[in-house]
Design a protein around this motif. Structure first.
Motif, short mmCIF file in Angstrom:
data_model
loop_
_atom_site.label_atom_id
_atom_site.label_comp_id
_atom_site.label_asym_id
_atom_site.label_seq_id
_atom_site.Cartn_x
_atom_site.Cartn_y
_atom_site.Cartn_z
N LEU A 1 0.81 -1.22 0.00
CA LEU A 1 0.00 0.00 0.00
C LEU A 1 0.85 1.27 0.00
CD1 LEU A 1 -2.74 -1.05 2.59
CD2 LEU A 1 -3.02 -0.83 0.12
N SER A 2 2.02 1.21 0.62
CA SER A 2 2.85 2.43 0.71
C SER A 2 3.89 2.52 -0.41
CB SER A 2 3.55 2.47 2.07
OG SER A 2 4.39 1.33 2.22
N ASP A 3 4.46 1.38 -0.84
CA ASP A 3 5.57 1.41 -1.81
C ASP A 3 5.37 0.34 -2.90
OD1 ASP A 3 6.99 3.36 -0.28
OD2 ASP A 3 7.52 1.75 1.11
N SER A 4 4.18 0.25 -3.47
CA SER A 4 3.94 -0.80 -4.46
C SER A 4 4.78 -0.61 -5.72
CB SER A 4 2.45 -0.83 -4.83
OG SER A 4 2.07 0.42 -5.39
N GLN A 5 5.16 0.62 -6.02
CA GLN A 5 5.95 0.86 -7.23
C GLN A 5 7.36 0.29 -7.13
OE1 GLN A 5 4.76 3.13 -5.22
NE2 GLN A 5 6.44 4.45 -4.48
N LEU A 6 7.80 -0.06 -5.89
CA LEU A 6 9.14 -0.62 -5.71
C LEU A 6 9.16 -2.13 -6.00
CD1 LEU A 6 10.20 1.19 -2.42
CD2 LEU A 6 10.66 1.87 -4.77
N PHE A 7 7.99 -2.75 -6.14
CA PHE A 7 7.92 -4.19 -6.40
C PHE A 7 7.56 -4.41 -7.88
CE2 PHE A 7 7.01 -3.76 -1.91
CZ PHE A 7 7.72 -4.79 -1.33
N SER A 8 8.16 -5.40 -8.45
CA SER A 8 7.76 -5.81 -9.80
C SER A 8 6.53 -6.69 -9.69
CB SER A 8 8.89 -6.56 -10.49
OG SER A 8 9.14 -7.79 -9.81
N ASP A 9 5.81 -6.85 -10.77
CA ASP A 9 4.63 -7.70 -10.76
C ASP A 9 4.99 -9.13 -10.38
OD1 ASP A 9 3.15 -5.57 -11.45
OD2 ASP A 9 2.81 -6.15 -13.54
N HIS A 10 6.15 -9.60 -10.89
CA HIS A 10 6.59 -10.97 -10.58
C HIS A 10 6.84 -11.13 -9.08
CE1 HIS A 10 9.54 -14.23 -10.09
NE2 HIS A 10 8.81 -14.84 -11.05
N ASP A 11 7.53 -10.15 -8.49
CA ASP A 11 7.82 -10.23 -7.04
C ASP A 11 6.54 -10.20 -6.22
OD1 ASP A 11 10.51 -10.35 -7.54
OD2 ASP A 11 10.82 -8.19 -7.30
#
Length: 778
Positions: A391-401
């Motif tokens: 919720l806070s840093d979703s842009q730091l994760f790839s879809d695969h991760d």
């Protein structure tokens, strides 16, 4: 047998039951023993005091008897007819006859005298009045000589001496009272008069005291100096020599220990317990004893003790029954817990019989469950951590991760469908935060999350997490049932969550719903959007469910502040004290503010607060007497109030206070002037010349102006007010009945009687005379 087996298998129940039972038994037995002891002690104390009172009366009676005998003996010793019998060596016959006649007269005048003897030492002869002394051949004479004239045993004078004058069995039938011219003990070397007192006269006093005191359970004795017991009852117990010696021993021992002339003790006489009360006679000769059977005296106490023991036994049986019932009642929660635990146990079912008690069984299973819960809790902590990171840093994760983490931690988030974020925000959070403890907050957050997940999961996959304590975030996605995300369906479920939370926990929730997203990387954006939408509760009100469609106007608004004209008109209305105009301008301002974006709303409300505060400061600067309105709170309104309606009402209340205190100066001056007019009327109402014109001259104003001003403020003319005051005083004077009506008119400023009567009847409904008569009657 089944009941016995049931209790036998419940080891903890046994301990509880026997503990309560033992406690009740100890308390009841201790209480019974203590009560019996206190009762016995109280009876002994009461009996002691009662006995001592009786002995005190007997002591007084013996002293009084001794005083009577002493007075008689003094009179007899000085009788000139008896002196020759005592001292003449050669006694003439006529003196002997006169002496015998005088002794006979004395005997007849004293009913308590048994006989009377005069001893002449010169002749060593006894002269007496009794027939036995004269006719029994010297037996009585010899008995008197052996008992009273024994040189080896001198007898005390002026004391009662018990004797067996006519009895051969040793019983006391008389008391000798010896009177000499010396205080030394009496011997045959002194002439003396011997008065023999009837024993009945002495013992009757004892018997009457015993009967009068209703003391049929004991006997009163007189103990002589040599330890001999004298009683009014010939068959009285304890007269045997060994008993008399025992009584004497006990009394002497108690006197030595207590160092007192009176006392009370319990001892064994003739093999039985006896209660002995003693008191010296006050003359140093005898000791008065009161001996009672201890068993008879304590008969009622023993009966009471037996009744108490019987009642204690009954109460013990009742206590045992109560112990069993109470123990089972106390044990019932443990039994219920065991019933809930046992179906979920496997190995415990076989090993339960080997466990020492139920609590240990529960403790063992608690430890096992704790281990399992810690494993689950650890997994939940990790899961919640990743949800918060999404919720806070979703842009730091790839879809695969993100897909990998969702599958690894078994999160209820679809890896291939659209997503939706909802924020459930607690209304009135400041009050909630101040009134609820930390533990209760955790409980409420847990309840909100569980209820929300239970309701949402009927149609969608849902993960929930609490953030910052004031709101819960829900991540919704489609389930495998082929459903699609629908705002209408989500709103219905959120409304159901609101209603259930408010019903059970009295907590109001506002909701913000984000737009539907198709990629995991937009989760942070969706959360921010939903949180921002929830803030528009400031416009929509508490328990609102807000989507982007509901606040489209606000989101598209470009206006960031209020027009200057509104702030200017608001300031002017406040300065003029016009609350209606100020309220209208406030209403216009908030109507515009409700169309702003959230941050601009807060800023605009804060600016309105500054406008009101500045206007209030300018008003105060221009006033002679400043008014007091607390305006420090005005800057906190936009932070503490949660809706525009609350903010509007708070600012309107401040404007009302400012306008109420902001009245024109001429209005204050007019009020002061009118108060002065009323004071003048109160002071000068007896003056016949008091009028509107004279009052106007006193206050240096025109009559027409002062009359108009008075009428506008009080709805009556000055003349009407003068008559009101005068007639009010007239009523008071009429009720006192001290003045005539003419005097009352003069004191109230009236010169014309008919005019006074007409005004009085118009106000009261009756003439002054009728009014006075009614008041005097009532």
């Amino acid at each position: 047998m089944k009941v016995f087996g049931f209790y036998k298998s419940k080891k903890y129940l046994q301990r509880v039951m026997f503990s309560i039972m033992a406690t009740m038994v100890i308390v009841l037995v201790s209480s019974s023993i203590t009560n019996t002891y206190i009762l016995e002690k109280s009876v002994k104390n009461i009996q002691e005091q009662s006995n001592l009172k009786v002995l005190s009366q007997i002591q007084y009676n013996l002293s009084y008897m001794n005083d009577i005998i002493t007075r008689l003996s003094n009179f007899v010793y000085r009788d000139h007819f008896l002196i020759p019998l005592m001292f003449n060596d050669d006694l003439p016959k006529m003196d002997l006859i006169r002496g015998h006649r005088q002794m006979s007269n004395i005997m007849e005048s004293s009913s308590f005298l048994h006989s009377m003897v005069i001893y002449n030492k010169s002749q060593s002869k006894l002269y007496g009045t009794s027939s036995s002394l004269l006719l029994d051949g010297g037996i009585t004479d010899q008995r008197i000589r052996s008992m009273l004239l024994d040189p080896k045993q001198p007898q005390p004078t002026n004391r009662l001496i018990p004797m067996s004058l006519e009895q051969n069995d040793g019983l006391i039938d008389t008391f000798a009272f010896i009177v000499t011219d010396s205080l030394k003990p009496f011997t045959k070397n002194n002439s003396a008069i011997i008065l023999f007192i009837k024993s009945d006269w002495v013992f009757d006093s004892l018997q009457k005291m015993n009967v009068a005191s209703d003391r049929d359970q004991g006997l009163i004795y007189i103990q002589t100096q040599n330890g001999k017991l004298l009683s009014s009852d010939p068959s009285a117990p304890f007269t045997a020599s060994q008993d008399q010696a025992k009584v004497n021993e006990l009394v002497l021992a108690h006197k030595i220990n207590e160092s007192h002339s009176a006392g009370f003790f319990i001892g064994k006489l003739s093999g039985k317990k006896e209660m002995v009360t003693y008191m010296e006679d006050g003359l140093g000769t005898w000791t008065i004893l009161y001996i009672q059977s201890y068993d008879k005296l304590m008969g009622e106490v023993n009966q009471t003790r037996n009744q108490s023991l019987l009642l204690s036994a009954l109460f013990l049986l009742l206590a045992i029954g109560l112990s069993v019932g109470l123990s089972y009642k106390l044990y019932n929660p443990i039994e219920n817990m065991l019933k809930r635990i046992r179906p979920h146990l496997q190995s415990e079912k076989q090993s339960a019989s080997g466990v020492s008690d139920e609590l240990l069984l529960m403790s063992d299973n608690y430890m096992r469950l704790s281990e399992k819960l810690s494993e689950i809790s650890s997994e939940q902590i990790v899961s919640k951590y990743y949800i918060r990171r999404f919720l806070s840093d979703s842009q730091l994760f790839s879809d695969h991760d993100m897909q990998h983490l969702i599958e690894k931690h078994d999160l209820n988030i679809s890896v291939k469908d659209e997503l939706l974020v909802c924020v459930l925000k607690i209304d009135h959070f400041a009050a909630y935060d101040n009134s609820i403890t930390g533990a209760s907050k955790k409980l409420y957050n847990f309840a909100i999350i569980n209820i929300a997940q239970e309701i949402i999961r009927e149609h969608y996959l849902c993960e929930a997490v609490e953030i910052r304590g004031d709101h819960v975030v829900l991540i919704l996605s489609c389930s495998d049932k082929g459903t699609t995300l629908s705002f209408q369906q989500v709103v219905r479920q959120l409304r159901e969550i609101q209603q259930m939370i408010e019903h059970y926990y009295h907590i109001s929730l506002s909701c913000g719903i984000s737009d539907i997203i198709s990629q995991y990387s937009y989760l942070s954006t969706a959360y921010t959007q939903a949180l921002r939408f929830s803030q528009y509760m400031i416009v929509k009100g508490f328990k609102a469910i807000i989507t982007s469609d509901d606040i489209q106007e606000n989101l598209g608004s470009k206006q960031m502040s209020l027009p200057d004209s509104i702030e200017k008109k608001l300031t002017e209305a406040l300065k003029k004290g016009q609350l209606t105009n100020a309220g209208n301008e406030l209403e216009k301002a908030f109507s515009l503010i409700s169309t702003f974006q959230y941050d601009d709303m807060i800023r605009a409300v804060s600016n309105l607060g500054w406008v009101i505060k500045n206007a209030s400061s300018e008003i105060n600067d221009n006033r002679i007497v400043p008014f007091s309105v607390d305006l420090d709170y005005i800057h906190q309104i936009s932070q503490e109030k949660e809706t525009l309606e609350e903010m509007y009402l708070s600012l309107l209340s401040l404007c009302a206070k400012i306008c109420e205190n902001q009245r024109p100066a001429n209005m204050e001056r007019n009020e002061m002037m009118l108060e002065t007019v009323k004071e003048l009327i109160e002071q000068k109402f007896p003056d016949i010349n008091l009028s509107q014109q004279s009052i106007a001259m006193s206050v240096k104003l025109s009559s027409a102006y002062i009359g108009k001003l008075f009428k506008e403020n009080y709805n009556m003319s000055i003349t009407e007010y003068i008559n009101e005051v005068r007639l009010g005083h007239a009523q008071s004077l009429l009720e006192q009945n001290n003045y005539t009506i003419t005097e009352i008119m003069d004191k109230c400023g009236y010169a014309n009687q008919s005019y006074f009567f007409r005004l009085f009847k118009g106000k009261v409904g009756s003439t002054p005379k009728e009014y006075r008569m009614k008041k005097s009657i009532s």
